[in-house]
Design an enzyme around this catalytic site. Structure first.
Site, mmCIF file in Angstrom:
data_model
loop_
_atom_site.group_PDB
_atom_site.id
_atom_site.type_symbol
_atom_site.label_atom_id
_atom_site.label_comp_id
_atom_site.label_asym_id
_atom_site.label_seq_id
_atom_site.Cartn_x
_atom_site.Cartn_y
_atom_site.Cartn_z
ATOM 1 N N TYR A 53 0.836 -1.218 0.000
ATOM 2 C CA TYR A 53 0.000 0.000 0.000
ATOM 3 C C TYR A 53 0.866 1.262 0.000
ATOM 4 C CZ TYR A 53 -3.801 -3.218 0.355
ATOM 5 O OH TYR A 53 -4.668 -4.242 0.057
ATOM 6 N N ARG A 56 1.617 1.827 -3.685
ATOM 7 C CA ARG A 56 0.464 2.374 -4.429
ATOM 8 C C ARG A 56 0.191 3.817 -4.005
ATOM 9 N NH1 ARG A 56 -4.474 -1.342 -3.794
ATOM 10 N NH2 ARG A 56 -5.375 -0.009 -5.413
ATOM 11 N N GLN A 88 -15.473 1.961 -6.009
ATOM 12 C CA GLN A 88 -14.741 0.896 -5.327
ATOM 13 C C GLN A 88 -13.270 1.297 -5.219
ATOM 14 O OE1 GLN A 88 -16.094 -3.278 -6.783
ATOM 15 N NE2 GLN A 88 -16.683 -1.863 -8.406
ATOM 16 N N HIS A 108 -14.284 0.777 -0.575
ATOM 17 C CA HIS A 108 -13.186 -0.091 -0.125
ATOM 18 C C HIS A 108 -12.056 0.673 0.543
ATOM 19 C CE1 HIS A 108 -14.691 -3.062 -3.425
ATOM 20 N NE2 HIS A 108 -15.415 -3.134 -2.302
ATOM 21 N N CYS A 138 0.553 6.160 15.725
ATOM 22 C CA CYS A 138 -0.702 6.920 15.633
ATOM 23 C C CYS A 138 -0.484 8.352 16.127
ATOM 24 C CB CYS A 138 -1.766 6.217 16.485
ATOM 25 S SG CYS A 138 -3.297 7.148 16.631
HETATM 26 N N1 APR Z 1 -12.498 2.364 -19.641
HETATM 27 C C1 APR Z 1 -13.542 1.623 -19.194
HETATM 28 N N2 APR Z 1 -13.410 0.430 -18.555
HETATM 29 C C2 APR Z 1 -12.153 -0.018 -18.374
HETATM 30 C C3 APR Z 1 -11.008 0.690 -18.811
HETATM 31 C C4 APR Z 1 -11.226 1.927 -19.466
HETATM 32 N N3 APR Z 1 -10.207 2.683 -19.919
HETATM 33 N N4 APR Z 1 -9.899 -0.046 -18.485
HETATM 34 C C5 APR Z 1 -10.347 -1.163 -17.869
HETATM 35 N N5 APR Z 1 -11.699 -1.156 -17.811
HETATM 36 C C6 APR Z 1 -12.588 -2.155 -17.188
HETATM 37 C C7 APR Z 1 -12.253 -3.583 -17.539
HETATM 38 O O1 APR Z 1 -12.958 -3.989 -18.724
HETATM 39 C C8 APR Z 1 -12.746 -4.341 -16.288
HETATM 40 O O2 APR Z 1 -14.091 -4.752 -16.460
HETATM 41 O O3 APR Z 1 -12.404 -2.049 -15.788
HETATM 42 C C9 APR Z 1 -12.701 -3.307 -15.168
HETATM 43 C C10 APR Z 1 -11.654 -3.562 -14.106
HETATM 44 O O4 APR Z 1 -12.044 -4.724 -13.387
HETATM 45 P P1 APR Z 1 -11.175 -5.141 -12.091
HETATM 46 O O5 APR Z 1 -9.740 -5.093 -12.426
HETATM 47 O O6 APR Z 1 -11.778 -6.412 -11.572
HETATM 48 O O7 APR Z 1 -11.423 -3.953 -11.047
HETATM 49 P P2 APR Z 1 -12.656 -3.731 -10.111
HETATM 50 O O8 APR Z 1 -13.919 -4.256 -10.714
HETATM 51 O O9 APR Z 1 -12.644 -2.305 -9.703
HETATM 52 O O10 APR Z 1 -12.321 -4.615 -8.809
HETATM 53 C C11 APR Z 1 -13.269 -4.558 -7.759
HETATM 54 O O11 APR Z 1 -11.805 -5.911 -6.389
HETATM 55 O O12 APR Z 1 -9.709 -6.456 -5.651
HETATM 56 C C12 APR Z 1 -10.859 -5.778 -5.337
HETATM 57 O O13 APR Z 1 -10.974 -3.986 -3.849
HETATM 58 C C13 APR Z 1 -10.601 -4.311 -5.146
HETATM 59 O O14 APR Z 1 -12.128 -2.501 -5.564
HETATM 60 C C14 APR Z 1 -11.527 -3.636 -6.155
HETATM 61 C C15 APR Z 1 -12.549 -4.716 -6.452
HETATM 62 ZN ZN ZN Z 2 -4.421 5.640 17.961
#
Ligand code: APR
Ligand code: ZN
Length: 238
Positions: A53, A56, A88, A108, A138
């Site tokens: 983290y 990121r 998310q 999240h 903290c």
């Molecule tokens: N424009 C539109 N859609 C896009 C683009 C873009 N430029 N680039 C990627 N995508 C879409 C992909 O097609 C895919 O469906 O974004 C989606 C990303 O999916 P994930 O990687 O699974 O991300 P997400 O759905 O946000 O994950 C949900 O999973 O790991 C946990 O906490 C984490 O919040 C996250 C959650």
């Molecule tokens: Zn504290």
């Protein structure tokens, strides 16, 4: 309750240079969810989890909101209570685009914040590594049990209640940039009067036949058309 709910995932920030999770080059192709994003990993694997983290968070410092964040921020600031922006994502690109933190729901958690597990104080450390602020202790109680303010798999996600409330009587659901693997969108889209889906490609977890309009394209290419649909619904008050 909002008339329009926009639910976004990692895809809305992809064009700002932030990795998604489940695409071939995504974070979960490089890291194991069990190691750094599952309840208990801060006990069993604290150092690597904090490092993940920290990395990121520091990478976020030079990332800018893209056209999609800006268009939605403009609409949110114009139609305040009638439009809910729920994400998310743990990045701060909607805030950088001009949405006040209180007007945005992070399901999240938030990457720039940390939480003390001793006194539950939540505070912002910007783009710093956790250890660089107050020696990782903290700022309120001095405990060293400070963790990233991120909801890990298997942990409570209190903001899901807010999502449930906001979709109760909304007439348009807009889903952007999420695979639907964590927050299920099929049931929502099936029951909400109108719905729009935008992803790069079909997702095995999303039944796109439940959506009135489907855009398989980069969000920055289609957000203006989506914004027109949102504004049309909000102006009509329908
Ligand atoms: N424009 C539109 N859609 C896009 C683009 C873009 N430029 N680039 C990627 N995508 C879409 C992909 O097609 C895919 O469906 O974004 C989606 C990303 O999916 P994930 O990687 O699974 O991300 P997400 O759905 O946000 O994950 C949900 O999973 O790991 C946990 O906490 C984490 O919040 C996250 C959650
Ligand atoms: Zn504290």
């Amino acid at each position: 309750m909002a008339k329009v709910v926009v639910l976004s995932g990692a895809g809305i920030s992809a064009e700002s240079g932030l990795s998604t999770f489940r695409e071939s080059d995504g974070l979960w192709a490089q890291y194991s969810v069990d190691d750094i994003c599952t309840a208990g990993c801060l006990i069993s694997n604290r150092e690597q989890t904090i490092e993940f983290y920290d990395k990121r968070r520091t990478e976020l410092s030079d990332k800018e909101p893209n056209h999609a964040h800006k268009v939605l921020a403009h609409l949110k600031n114009r139609y305040k209570d009638d439009l809910a922006i729920i994400t998310q994502n743990v990045d701060n690109l909607f805030e950088k685009a001009g949405i006040e933190p209180d007007n945005l729901v992070h399901l999240h958690g938030e990457l720039t914040k940390v939480e003390c597990e001793s006194c539950n104080h939540i505070y912002d450390i910007g783009y710093n590594k956790l250890s660089e602020v107050n020696g990782g202790k903290c700022v309120a109680c001095g405990s060293d049990q400070v963790r990233p303010y991120i909801v890990m798999f298997g942990e409570m996600a209190p903001q899901y209640e807010t999502l449930d409330k906001e979709i109760q009587d909304c007439s348009l659901l807009v889903v952007i940039g999420t695979s639907g693997m964590v927050v299920g969108v099929n049931t929502m889209a099936h029951f909400i009067e109108h719905s729009i889906l935008n992803n790069l490609a079909p997702s095995e977890a999303i039944n796109d036949s439940y959506f009135d309009k489907v855009f398989y394209d980069k969000v920055t290419n289609v957000i203006d058309e989506i914004a027109y649909e949102i504004e049309d619904r909000l102006i009509e008050g329908r």
